[in-house]
Design a protein around this motif. Structure first.
Motif, PDB file in Angstrom:
ATOM      1  N   GLN A  26      -9.770  -4.392   0.965  1.00 10.09           N
ATOM      2  CA  GLN A  26      -8.794  -3.597   1.852  1.00 10.09           C
ATOM      3  C   GLN A  26      -7.654  -4.383   1.678  1.00 10.09           C
ATOM      4  O   GLN A  26      -6.654  -3.785   1.543  1.00 10.09           O
ATOM      5  CB  GLN A  26      -9.468  -3.132   3.046  1.00 10.09           C
ATOM      6  N   VAL A  27      -7.508  -5.606   2.109  1.00 11.47           N
ATOM      7  CA  VAL A  27      -6.133  -6.458   2.333  1.00 11.47           C
ATOM      8  C   VAL A  27      -5.817  -6.545   0.884  1.00 11.47           C
ATOM      9  O   VAL A  27      -4.508  -6.469   0.893  1.00 11.47           O
ATOM     10  CB  VAL A  27      -6.633  -7.859   2.853  1.00 11.47           C
ATOM     11  N   SER A  28      -6.446  -6.980  -0.178  1.00  3.84           N
ATOM     12  CA  SER A  28      -5.872  -7.227  -1.493  1.00  3.84           C
ATOM     13  C   SER A  28      -5.339  -5.823  -2.006  1.00  3.84           C
ATOM     14  O   SER A  28      -4.162  -5.689  -2.410  1.00  3.84           O
ATOM     15  CB  SER A  28      -7.044  -7.551  -2.625  1.00  3.84           C
ATOM     16  N   ASP A  29      -5.845  -4.834  -1.985  1.00  4.59           N
ATOM     17  CA  ASP A  29      -5.560  -3.561  -2.387  1.00  4.59           C
ATOM     18  C   ASP A  29      -4.372  -2.844  -1.595  1.00  4.59           C
ATOM     19  O   ASP A  29      -3.236  -2.561  -2.339  1.00  4.59           O
ATOM     20  CB  ASP A  29      -6.349  -2.374  -2.143  1.00  4.59           C
ATOM     21  N   PHE A  30      -4.259  -3.326  -0.358  1.00  4.44           N
ATOM     22  CA  PHE A  30      -2.989  -2.958   0.443  1.00  4.44           C
ATOM     23  C   PHE A  30      -1.864  -3.714   0.006  1.00  4.44           C
ATOM     24  O   PHE A  30      -0.497  -3.241  -0.377  1.00  4.44           O
ATOM     25  CB  PHE A  30      -3.144  -3.216   2.101  1.00  4.44           C
ATOM     26  N   ILE A  31      -2.081  -5.189  -0.282  1.00  2.00           N
ATOM     27  CA  ILE A  31      -0.873  -5.844  -0.770  1.00  2.00           C
ATOM     28  C   ILE A  31      -0.404  -5.369  -2.039  1.00  2.00           C
ATOM     29  O   ILE A  31       0.841  -5.565  -2.404  1.00  2.00           O
ATOM     30  CB  ILE A  31      -1.320  -7.340  -0.776  1.00  2.00           C
ATOM     31  N   LYS A  32      -1.363  -5.314  -2.995  1.00  2.00           N
ATOM     32  CA  LYS A  32      -1.083  -4.799  -4.478  1.00  2.00           C
ATOM     33  C   LYS A  32      -0.330  -3.248  -4.433  1.00  2.00           C
ATOM     34  O   LYS A  32       0.752  -3.328  -5.105  1.00  2.00           O
ATOM     35  CB  LYS A  32      -2.105  -4.538  -5.285  1.00  2.00           C
ATOM     36  N   GLN A  33      -0.623  -2.572  -3.313  1.00  2.00           N
ATOM     37  CA  GLN A  33       0.173  -1.032  -3.449  1.00  2.00           C
ATOM     38  C   GLN A  33       1.599  -1.276  -2.670  1.00  2.00           C
ATOM     39  O   GLN A  33       2.355  -0.541  -2.719  1.00  2.00           O
ATOM     40  CB  GLN A  33      -0.576  -0.148  -2.434  1.00  2.00           C
ATOM     41  N   HIS A  34       1.700  -2.329  -2.074  1.00  2.00           N
ATOM     42  CA  HIS A  34       3.166  -2.900  -1.238  1.00  2.00           C
ATOM     43  C   HIS A  34       4.028  -3.861  -2.033  1.00  2.00           C
ATOM     44  O   HIS A  34       4.994  -4.166  -1.484  1.00  2.00           O
ATOM     45  CB  HIS A  34       2.899  -2.995   0.065  1.00  2.00           C
ATOM     46  N   THR A  35       3.334  -4.223  -2.984  1.00  2.00           N
ATOM     47  CA  THR A  35       4.055  -5.220  -3.945  1.00  2.00           C
ATOM     48  C   THR A  35       4.861  -4.691  -4.874  1.00  2.00           C
ATOM     49  O   THR A  35       4.566  -3.651  -6.024  1.00  2.00           O
ATOM     50  CB  THR A  35       2.950  -6.365  -4.563  1.00  2.00           C
ATOM     51  N   GLY A  36       6.399  -4.960  -5.266  1.00  2.00           N
ATOM     52  CA  GLY A  36       6.963  -4.190  -6.253  1.00  2.00           C
ATOM     53  C   GLY A  36       8.588  -4.459  -6.024  1.00  2.00           C
ATOM     54  O   GLY A  36       8.968  -5.446  -5.197  1.00  2.00           O
ATOM     55  N   LYS A  37       9.242  -3.290  -6.576  1.00  2.00           N
ATOM     56  CA  LYS A  37      10.697  -3.496  -6.677  1.00  2.00           C
ATOM     57  C   LYS A  37      11.250  -2.124  -5.778  1.00  2.00           C
ATOM     58  O   LYS A  37      10.777  -1.067  -5.929  1.00  2.00           O
ATOM     59  CB  LYS A  37      11.235  -3.694  -7.869  1.00  2.00           C
ATOM     60  N   ASN A  38      12.376  -2.633  -5.202  1.00  2.00           N
ATOM     61  CA  ASN A  38      13.043  -1.384  -4.711  1.00  2.00           C
ATOM     62  C   ASN A  38      14.210  -0.997  -5.699  1.00  2.00           C
ATOM     63  O   ASN A  38      15.272  -1.497  -5.729  1.00  2.00           O
ATOM     64  CB  ASN A  38      13.623  -1.744  -3.237  1.00  2.00           C
TER      65      ASN A  38
END
Length: 93
Positions: A26-38
């Motif tokens: 859950q922690v890993s997936d959440f971080i992956k879903q919120h890692t990116g670029k604006n």
């Protein structure tokens, strides 16, 4: 005798393993879903990007990490308690 009737560190360990793995995922997936670029006001997931969190996202991540910590600490305490009880029983034999 079924495994449910056997109190052992292996039984306790395997029981908690799935709980700990679930919180880790859950922690890993959440971080992956919120890692990116604006990109011009639009968020795009990118594993090489930055962790971008709103205030509520930050609180959600903190909650998930707290659940992860609680699961790990609980498993450790239960395993230690079972181990100590088994060792005390063995000394009394």
């Amino acid at each position: 005798m079924s495994s449910i009737n056997k109190l052992s560190t292996d039984y306790i360990s395997s029981t908690f393993e799935s709980l700990i793995n679930n919180t880790d995922t859950q922690v890993s997936d959440f971080i992956k879903q919120h890692t990116g670029k604006n990109n011009g006001g639009t968020f795009e997931v990118d594993p090489k990007g930055d962790l971008i969190l709103s205030s509520s996202d930050s609180l959600t991540l903190q909650q998930k990490m707290a659940e992860q910590s609680i699961a790990t600490q609980t498993a450790t305490q239960v395993l230690k308690s079972v181990h100590d009880s088994i060792m005390a029983s063995a000394r009394n034999i």
